[in-house]
Structure formats: C-alpha cells, structure tokens
Design a protein around this motif. Structure first.
Motif, PDB file in Angstrom:
ATOM      1  N   ALA A  53      52.246-117.198  47.419  1.00 58.73           N
ATOM      2  CA  ALA A  53      52.283-118.009  48.641  1.00 58.73           C
ATOM      3  C   ALA A  53      53.684-117.992  49.238  1.00 58.73           C
ATOM      4  O   ALA A  53      53.865-117.851  50.457  1.00 58.73           O
ATOM      5  CB  ALA A  53      51.850-119.435  48.334  1.00 58.73           C
ATOM      6  N   SER A  54      54.687-118.075  48.390  1.00 59.95           N
ATOM      7  CA  SER A  54      56.059-118.096  48.880  1.00 59.95           C
ATOM      8  C   SER A  54      56.436-116.756  49.515  1.00 59.95           C
ATOM      9  O   SER A  54      57.015-116.704  50.602  1.00 59.95           O
ATOM     10  CB  SER A  54      56.998-118.419  47.713  1.00 59.95           C
ATOM     11  OG  SER A  54      58.330-118.272  48.107  1.00 59.95           O
ATOM     12  N   VAL A  55      56.068-115.664  48.855  1.00 58.91           N
ATOM     13  CA  VAL A  55      56.402-114.327  49.384  1.00 58.91           C
ATOM     14  C   VAL A  55      55.605-114.035  50.653  1.00 58.91           C
ATOM     15  O   VAL A  55      56.131-113.493  51.633  1.00 58.91           O
ATOM     16  CB  VAL A  55      56.150-113.239  48.317  1.00 58.91           C
ATOM     17  CG1 VAL A  55      56.322-111.856  48.916  1.00 58.91           C
ATOM     18  CG2 VAL A  55      57.080-113.438  47.120  1.00 58.91           C
ATOM     19  N   ALA A  56      54.330-114.405  50.643  1.00 59.78           N
ATOM     20  CA  ALA A  56      53.479-114.082  51.796  1.00 59.78           C
ATOM     21  C   ALA A  56      53.711-115.051  52.950  1.00 59.78           C
ATOM     22  O   ALA A  56      53.246-114.819  54.055  1.00 59.78           O
ATOM     23  CB  ALA A  56      52.008-114.103  51.379  1.00 59.78           C
ATOM     24  N   GLY A  57      54.400-116.158  52.671  1.00 57.87           N
ATOM     25  CA  GLY A  57      54.662-117.117  53.735  1.00 57.87           C
ATOM     26  C   GLY A  57      53.427-117.887  54.132  1.00 57.87           C
ATOM     27  O   GLY A  57      53.113-118.016  55.311  1.00 57.87           O
ATOM     28  N   CYS A  58      52.678-118.381  53.139  1.00 58.66           N
ATOM     29  CA  CYS A  58      51.494-119.172  53.463  1.00 58.66           C
ATOM     30  C   CYS A  58      51.308-120.239  52.395  1.00 58.66           C
ATOM     31  O   CYS A  58      52.129-120.388  51.492  1.00 58.66           O
ATOM     32  CB  CYS A  58      50.262-118.274  53.570  1.00 58.66           C
ATOM     33  SG  CYS A  58      49.889-117.447  52.021  1.00 58.66           S
ATOM     34  N   ASP A  59      50.224-120.961  52.475  1.00 65.77           N
ATOM     35  CA  ASP A  59      49.959-122.055  51.575  1.00 65.77           C
ATOM     36  C   ASP A  59      49.287-121.548  50.289  1.00 65.77           C
ATOM     37  O   ASP A  59      48.558-120.566  50.315  1.00 65.77           O
ATOM     38  CB  ASP A  59      49.046-123.052  52.299  1.00 65.77           C
ATOM     39  CG  ASP A  59      49.194-124.430  51.722  1.00 65.77           C
ATOM     40  OD1 ASP A  59      50.158-125.117  52.109  1.00 65.77           O
ATOM     41  OD2 ASP A  59      48.362-124.775  50.854  1.00 65.77           O
ATOM     42  N   ARG A 102      48.637-109.931  53.948  1.00 63.43           N
ATOM     43  CA  ARG A 102      49.954-110.420  53.551  1.00 63.43           C
ATOM     44  C   ARG A 102      49.990-110.772  52.072  1.00 63.43           C
ATOM     45  O   ARG A 102      50.952-110.462  51.360  1.00 63.43           O
ATOM     46  CB  ARG A 102      50.322-111.654  54.384  1.00 63.43           C
ATOM     47  CG  ARG A 102      51.012-111.298  55.680  1.00 63.43           C
ATOM     48  CD  ARG A 102      50.832-112.364  56.716  1.00 63.43           C
ATOM     49  NE  ARG A 102      51.448-113.624  56.346  1.00 63.43           N
ATOM     50  CZ  ARG A 102      51.135-114.808  56.915  1.00 63.43           C
ATOM     51  NH1 ARG A 102      50.220-114.844  57.878  1.00 63.43           N
ATOM     52  NH2 ARG A 102      51.737-115.900  56.545  1.00 63.43           N
ATOM     53  N   ASP A 157      44.509-110.876  58.411  1.00 62.12           N
ATOM     54  CA  ASP A 157      45.967-110.849  58.390  1.00 62.12           C
ATOM     55  C   ASP A 157      46.490-111.546  57.134  1.00 62.12           C
ATOM     56  O   ASP A 157      47.370-111.045  56.434  1.00 62.12           O
ATOM     57  CB  ASP A 157      46.473-111.540  59.658  1.00 62.12           C
ATOM     58  CG  ASP A 157      47.985-111.635  59.679  1.00 62.12           C
ATOM     59  OD1 ASP A 157      48.628-110.614  59.361  1.00 62.12           O
ATOM     60  OD2 ASP A 157      48.502-112.708  60.009  1.00 62.12           O
ATOM     61  N   LEU A 194      40.573-106.202  56.047  1.00 63.04           N
ATOM     62  CA  LEU A 194      41.279-107.398  55.599  1.00 63.04           C
ATOM     63  C   LEU A 194      41.770-108.259  56.762  1.00 63.04           C
ATOM     64  O   LEU A 194      42.216-107.750  57.777  1.00 63.04           O
ATOM     65  CB  LEU A 194      42.481-107.002  54.736  1.00 63.04           C
ATOM     66  CG  LEU A 194      42.175-106.350  53.392  1.00 63.04           C
ATOM     67  CD1 LEU A 194      43.467-106.191  52.600  1.00 63.04           C
ATOM     68  CD2 LEU A 194      41.152-107.152  52.604  1.00 63.04           C
ATOM     69  N   ARG A 238      41.756-101.524  52.863  1.00 64.73           N
ATOM     70  CA  ARG A 238      42.563-102.505  53.586  1.00 64.73           C
ATOM     71  C   ARG A 238      41.990-102.783  54.968  1.00 64.73           C
ATOM     72  O   ARG A 238      42.326-103.800  55.576  1.00 64.73           O
ATOM     73  CB  ARG A 238      43.996-101.983  53.785  1.00 64.73           C
ATOM     74  CG  ARG A 238      44.804-101.853  52.523  1.00 64.73           C
ATOM     75  CD  ARG A 238      46.207-101.394  52.878  1.00 64.73           C
ATOM     76  NE  ARG A 238      46.930-102.478  53.524  1.00 64.73           N
ATOM     77  CZ  ARG A 238      47.827-103.227  52.922  1.00 64.73           C
ATOM     78  NH1 ARG A 238      48.144-102.989  51.675  1.00 64.73           N
ATOM     79  NH2 ARG A 238      48.437-104.201  53.569  1.00 64.73           N
ATOM     80  N   ASP A 239      41.143-101.838  55.478  1.00 63.63           N
ATOM     81  CA  ASP A 239      40.750-101.886  56.876  1.00 63.63           C
ATOM     82  C   ASP A 239      40.187-103.232  57.320  1.00 63.63           C
ATOM     83  O   ASP A 239      40.508-103.733  58.379  1.00 63.63           O
ATOM     84  CB  ASP A 239      39.725-100.788  57.191  1.00 63.63           C
ATOM     85  CG  ASP A 239      40.407 -99.439  57.277  1.00 63.63           C
ATOM     86  OD1 ASP A 239      41.646 -99.416  57.203  1.00 63.63           O
ATOM     87  OD2 ASP A 239      39.699 -98.434  57.410  1.00 63.63           O
ATOM     88  N   ASP A 266      50.129-107.580  50.139  1.00 65.31           N
ATOM     89  CA  ASP A 266      51.467-106.999  50.154  1.00 65.31           C
ATOM     90  C   ASP A 266      52.416-107.762  49.234  1.00 65.31           C
ATOM     91  O   ASP A 266      53.406-107.201  48.754  1.00 65.31           O
ATOM     92  CB  ASP A 266      52.030-107.016  51.586  1.00 65.31           C
ATOM     93  CG  ASP A 266      51.470-105.881  52.428  1.00 65.31           C
ATOM     94  OD1 ASP A 266      51.059-104.859  51.834  1.00 65.31           O
ATOM     95  OD2 ASP A 266      51.444-106.010  53.658  1.00 65.31           O
ATOM     96  N   ALA A 267      52.128-109.039  49.023  1.00 59.92           N
ATOM     97  CA  ALA A 267      53.014-109.855  48.197  1.00 59.92           C
ATOM     98  C   ALA A 267      52.804-109.595  46.701  1.00 59.92           C
ATOM     99  O   ALA A 267      53.642-109.949  45.876  1.00 59.92           O
ATOM    100  CB  ALA A 267      52.791-111.334  48.511  1.00 59.92           C
TER     101      ALA A 267
END
Lengths: 415, 415
Positions: free
Chosen positions: B372-378, B355, B351, B349, B346-347, B358-359
C-alpha cells in the motif's frame, strides 16, 4: 531541521523576496510523492486550494474523503527532506510551476486538456492516459528546463530496435541537434538511446524524461549515456530521486515527452508499444505526430505503419530531419528542400520532338522521311524539330542520315 | 486479298450476323497505327465520325486538316493485313470496343476523363499524360480480356528494384492471385517481374500491359516470363505486333495499367519514376493509389514516400495483400484483419491493480501494508485487488508475504 508542518505554516505567509518559498517547494515535493502522478482529481484539488494548503489539509485529515483515499497510507509519511538532499547530491533540483524555468507554455496544453476532462471521477480517463500537468519536476543538469525544451522534438521508438531504426534515430538526433533543436526522448535502450547519442555526437543538448528518479541510472546499461545527458542536457522526472521505474510509470511519463516538445517522431514501433502511446498523447495535445516508415517485413515498423494507416490519427510520414523541422518549425521558416530528382535532356522536349527522338536509330542514320513515318508525323514537322535535337546533342547527322548521338565513351576505354 | 478500301466499303453496310465486321476491325487496326495512341483529338474524331468512316476520310484526304496533320506520312501506308496475320501467328487478336470482351466498364473512366479535357487542341494535356481510351487493344492469350481484368489490381514499381522490393512484390502478387485477384503490371524487370512471377506461382492469372508489340519479348531478359504470362494470362498492347518499345510509349501505356485495374499498388519507386506516373494516372481516374513503404535509407523507396507525403494525392499506405484487397474490394466484403497485437495478462487490470502489481517485489514477499505504501493507496484497496492478481497468476503468497509470480521455467532447464 524544520518539520513539514513548520515549513508549510511559514510558506503560508506572504513572500518578501519574490523567490519561490522553500516551504512551497517542500509542499510540492511532498504532494508529488503523496499520489502517483497522472491523477487528474488530485491535481485539480492542489490547483483549487493551493499546494501549501492542500498538503496541510491532507496531513491534518481535513481534505475531502476522495482526496484522502487517493493518498492512502502515504498521508502520514514525509520523505521530502531526504528527497531534496538526495537530489542535491546528484546535481538535481525540484522545479515547480512557480519557478521561472517552469516550461509553462509547453505544459499549458496539459492544463487545457485537463479542463476538457469530465469532473466526475467515475468517468475520468485512465491515469496512464490522462493528460494532466505534473505537480513538479525533478531536473538534473545545468541548463534551464524552459530554455532547453523551447525548440525541442521528441524522438521515440522501440527498445528492441533494429540496426535500421538505430541508424535512422541516430541520424535524426544528430541532424536535429545540429540545427539547434533539442532532442527529447525517454533514455531507454534502442531508438531512445540512439536519438540521444546522435544529439550528443552533434554537441547538441538532449533531454531524457525518465519514469524513475533522476539519480537512478535506468536501464543500467544506459548508465554512462544518462550521465552524459545530465552533463550536456537534462534528466527530468516526475518521480523523486530513488523512485523505481515501475511499468505503469512509463505510460504516465509518455504524456510529458509529448507535452514538452513541439512534435513527436516515432522511428520504430512494434504493434503494441509505448512509442505508439506517446504518439497518441502528442496527437491528443494537438502536436504533430511524425512517423518514419520502414520495411513492411519488419515487425519493428508495424506500429509505425499502423499510425500512418490510421486516417483519423493525422500522423505524417517523414524521412529526414529537414522534413521533421518543416512540420514542427515556424510556419514558412523551416521548409524542407524538395526531394531532388535526376534531370535528363529529354525533360523539356515537346511530344513531337520526343517521338522523333524515339524514331531515331542507334547506329545507321535514316532520312527525315523515314523518321516521319516511324514517328507518325509530317516530314516538315521532323525537319522543324531536328535542329533543336541536334543542338541538345541528342541526335547527330552521319553524312547519310540522322541517328541518336552515341553515349560518351567511358573514361579509359580504348580510342 | 481485299484492299483496305474494299473492306471499309463492305463494313459500311449494315451487319447481318451481329459479329464485329472484319472491315470494322481492320479500320480500327489501321487507325491504331495511323496516330500514336494517347492523342485526344484523334480519338475524339474517330468517336465522332465512326471508325470506318474516319479511316476512309483520312485515306481519301477529306478529313479535317488537323486530323491529317496528326496522321502525316502514315496516311498512305497500310500494314493492317500484315499486322493481323502477325498477331494470329503468335496467338494474339485485335480486341475492339465493339467486341463483347472489351473491358468497357473499366475503360469508361478514360472516356469520362477525355470528356473533361478542353476541346481546344492548344490546351490539350501532353500525350504522355492524356487520359484517353485506346482505339483498340492487341491481346495475346486465351482468356477474355474483360473477365481477367474485372477483379484486378496493378502492382508496379522500379526496374532497379532491391531484394526487399522484389520480395514484397512477389508476396503481394502471390497472395492477390491466391485470393482470386488478377495481378496487372508492365512486364518490366524488377518489381513488375516479381509481381507477375508471384501471381504465376500461385497459379493465378496475370496481365502484362506492354509498350511494344505483344509478339515482342521486351525486355529480352523477361522473354520466358512473358511467354508464361501469355500462356496463363494475357499480354496486352495498344501498339501493333512488332512495334518497338519507344520510351514515350511507356508513359502512354501507364494510363492503361491504371484504367484496367481497381487500384494501383506501388512497391518501390525512385524519386522520378514511371511507377509514380502510373500512380498519378490512377489517382486522376479516381482509383485507389496504394503504396508500400520501405526503409527511408533506400533510394528505391523515395518515390513511395513522396507519394505518401503528398497530402493531396490521397495515397494510402499498405503493408499486405489483405490491406490492398480491403481498399480495392467491395465495400464491407473484403476487410483486412486488424494487425495482431500481443496480449498480456496485464491488459485488463485496473489502474489500482496495475500499481499494486508494480509494487510487488520479484523475490522476497512483502506485507500488504508495504504494498500500500509503495503503490500509494490504502491497505484495504490492496487486500481488495490481491485475490484477482493471484487468480491471474500474477502474484503469489510466499508464506511470509506477497511477491510476483516467477516466470515459467524454460523447457529443458534443470529442475
């Protein structure tokens, strides 16, 4: 059920009651879910255009590209009513900066730190390290957030703690709470849990700042503990009810533990650990970083010792709650008592008297002349100090000479 | 047998051989017994008038009153020949500042410190704390004193040590000796003995600086150890053979341990302890004070933690021999390796990648849209980072969606 858009429109009108407008609260609820907390650029945008207007612009697509890129697929979703209802069901509420109980003074350090960060998004701090204020905080428990965190200390440390670390964290939590300090930690296994438990055992309030929803007992094994914390203190989170404890969220969360408290105590920390990260956030915010040492043979103290060895970090070694309070308390009002030292009758002796005393034999008394010879001084000097030594019950006259006073007979020994 | 006076007269003539004149050595033997070591005024007098002349004047009564007062009843005595013979019998010798093997460079710090002290005898430092050079040193063992102490470290600590402290002192002694450093200590029970033993176990030289005669095994329980030290290293003392270990002598002795070494490591120390005193002498001489922490629950580490908390003391926390050597070794030549931290995939990676990772769910794969929805991105961002995560073996495609790569099966588990 009003839609988000209706609420936003309503909130844009001037308030008449002085209370926080439900639409404003809903706007912040929506914003706090739209982008992961810790994103500097997003927080700045919300500050600049005001939360209601920010939510409206993002929803209608009129926000700048970089902001819409941050929100991504979440722009079209709205779970705010479900979030607020879910919070209510578990006795939680959304506290926003416009509320009286917002810990404005403590969190101001984050606002200031954000102002210091470059505006160029390319050079922004990594989100997990960014010192940016929360947009809102989900709070579960009866106490006021600002009151509970006013006199508070963070006690953090390793999850894989040792019995030593748990003992120390529990004692610290107990004694800090007993002296009216709120113990803030992360609700995790190990050191966090021991610190919370210590505070609860002293009937003191304690606050767990979580990286998941405040209705979500995580870790599961701490479920009962988190319930007790919600009863006696507060559970706090930037993430809405139900949010999962994703790994990166712990790092984002750490800045809040550091910011909400007057100082951070690290009890046990491995070489690479979240506790060290929290300590670094505290240092970045200008809050004292206090570190409990441990055996150098323990892997769980390696991180603590590294913090103490880092001469630029300014971490301070502490061994007791009193020493912690001395560092975080008001100047001059919370001084720790000095470490007690055993005293001995020899303490006040002059160099000459100490030498004469050392020259005295244990059993058979000797003459002052002999004492002078052994002590390397004049007979007159010996005669000058002997009375004082006798008064202090350090030497005695046997009838034929001077010797050391025998130690007192242990009680029960034959006469 | 020549008398002291004959020897002194002989020594006053110019030397022809270049060797130290036996009369000069005898003068210093006599002076080192005439007044307890650590007396600034006496050392200054000997320096000013030269040792042979100083002894002659004190013997004939022509020395100043204050000097004769210091010598007192010892002026008329002479045990130098007996002392020298007794030393010879146990393989010891008297090393004087005029000898080649005198550790002049190390002890120069004491000469400098003496020069800084006021000349007014009323205001002189207490003898037990005075930083004054020795007049001579009784040395038992084969090695040259200057060579053995050139690259040396003091390892000192409590006599009432714990198993933890002894383990750490032994390891330090062993590793310092293994890297070519001489371990200097006081030959006492507890930490001192553990440090000496550790050095001996590494076949390294070690030096015990005693507060009694070098022919006197004190403490008795360390007799065998002191013999081994005399064999492999050196026993050193300011006091003549046969001298008793009077209590105040330990405090006077401590300045020598600090002065002979490049730095002092304190392993365990109670709140009021000789080890702390040695550390203070080292600090006064400008030598590094290095302190090993311990459990805050241990009384034997209280003194260590006090040293580390004293912000003006400049003590440095150390956890290993490598860190000790880094402090006392040459600049840039003896750097300790940084503490090893575990690394994880992970080191590196970003941001965004963290994310998305983690999603990802643990079991059932999900679509990039869901990620994308869980991680809050496109979604496009998700599709951009997934290949890198798959290459790093962090996520995998199940055929229907993306999930975390399961952890490797433990060896021996059923297939």
């Amino acid at each position: 059920m009003t839609t988000l858009e209706e609420d936003l429109e309503d909130a844009a009108r001037p308030s008449v009651t002085g209370e926080v407008h439900p639409g404003l609260r809903r706007a912040r609820a929506w914003l706090s879910r739209a982008v992961e907390p810790g994103t500097v650029d997003f927080w700045r945008y919300v500050e600049d255009v005001d939360p209601v207007e920010a939510a409206r612009r993002i929803r209608t697509g009129s926000a700048p590209d970089r902001i819409r890129a941050l929100v991504g697929a979440r722009a079209g979703q709205d779970e705010t009513l479900a979030d607020l209802r879910r919070a209510e069901r578990c006795g939680a509420r959304l506290v926003v900066p416009e509320d009286d109980e917002w810990p404005a003074f403590a969190l101001h350090a984050l606002t200031r730190a954000t102002a210091d960060q470059p505006h160029d998004p390319e050079h922004q701090a990594k989100r997990t390290k960014a010192l940016v204020p929360p947009l809102a905080l989900w709070v579960r428990g009866r106490a006021r957030l600002d009151e509970l965190t006013d006199r508070s200390v963070a006690v953090v440390g390793s999850r894989a703690s040792t019995a030593y670390g748990e003992h120390v964290a529990g004692e610290l939590g107990h004694q800090l709470a007993g002296r009216g300090w709120t113990v803030v930690s992360g609700g995790a296994y190990g050191i966090d849990a021991a610190a919370h438990r210590g505070a609860l055992a002293a009937d003191g309030p304690t606050v767990a700042v979580l990286a998941c929803g405040v209705d979500r007992p995580y870790p599961a094994g701490n479920g009962a503990l988190l319930h007790r914390i919600a009863d006696a203190g507060l559970l706090v989170s930037e993430w809405p009810p139900g949010a999962a404890p994703h790994q990166h969220r712990f790092l984002v969360r750490n800045r809040l533990i550091a910011a909400l408290t007057r100082g951070t105590v690290v009890v046990e920390a491995a070489a690479r650990s979240g506790a060290q990260a929290t300590a670094k956030r505290a240092r970045d915010l200008g809050r004292p970083v206090l570190v409990v040492p441990g055996p150098v043979t323990s892997a769980m103290s390696v991180g603590c010792h590294e913090l103490l060895r880092d001469q630029e970090g300014g971490a301070r070694l502490v061994t007791s709650a009193a020493q912690v309070i001395e560092e975080v308390g008001g100047i001059g009002t919370d001084l720790a008592p000095p470490v007690e030292r055993p005293t001995s009758p020899r303490d006040g002796l002059s160099d000459l008297a100490a030498r004469v005393l050392d020259a005295c034999p244990v059993r058979i008394g000797v003459s002052p002349e002999r004492l002078a010879s052994v002590a390397g001084c004049d007979v007159l000097e010996v005669l000058r100090v002997l009375p004082a030594l006798e008064l202090a019950d350090l030497v005695q006259w046997t009838g034929t000479g001077w010797r050391l006073t025998p130690p007192p007979r242990p009680p029960g020994a034959a006469a």
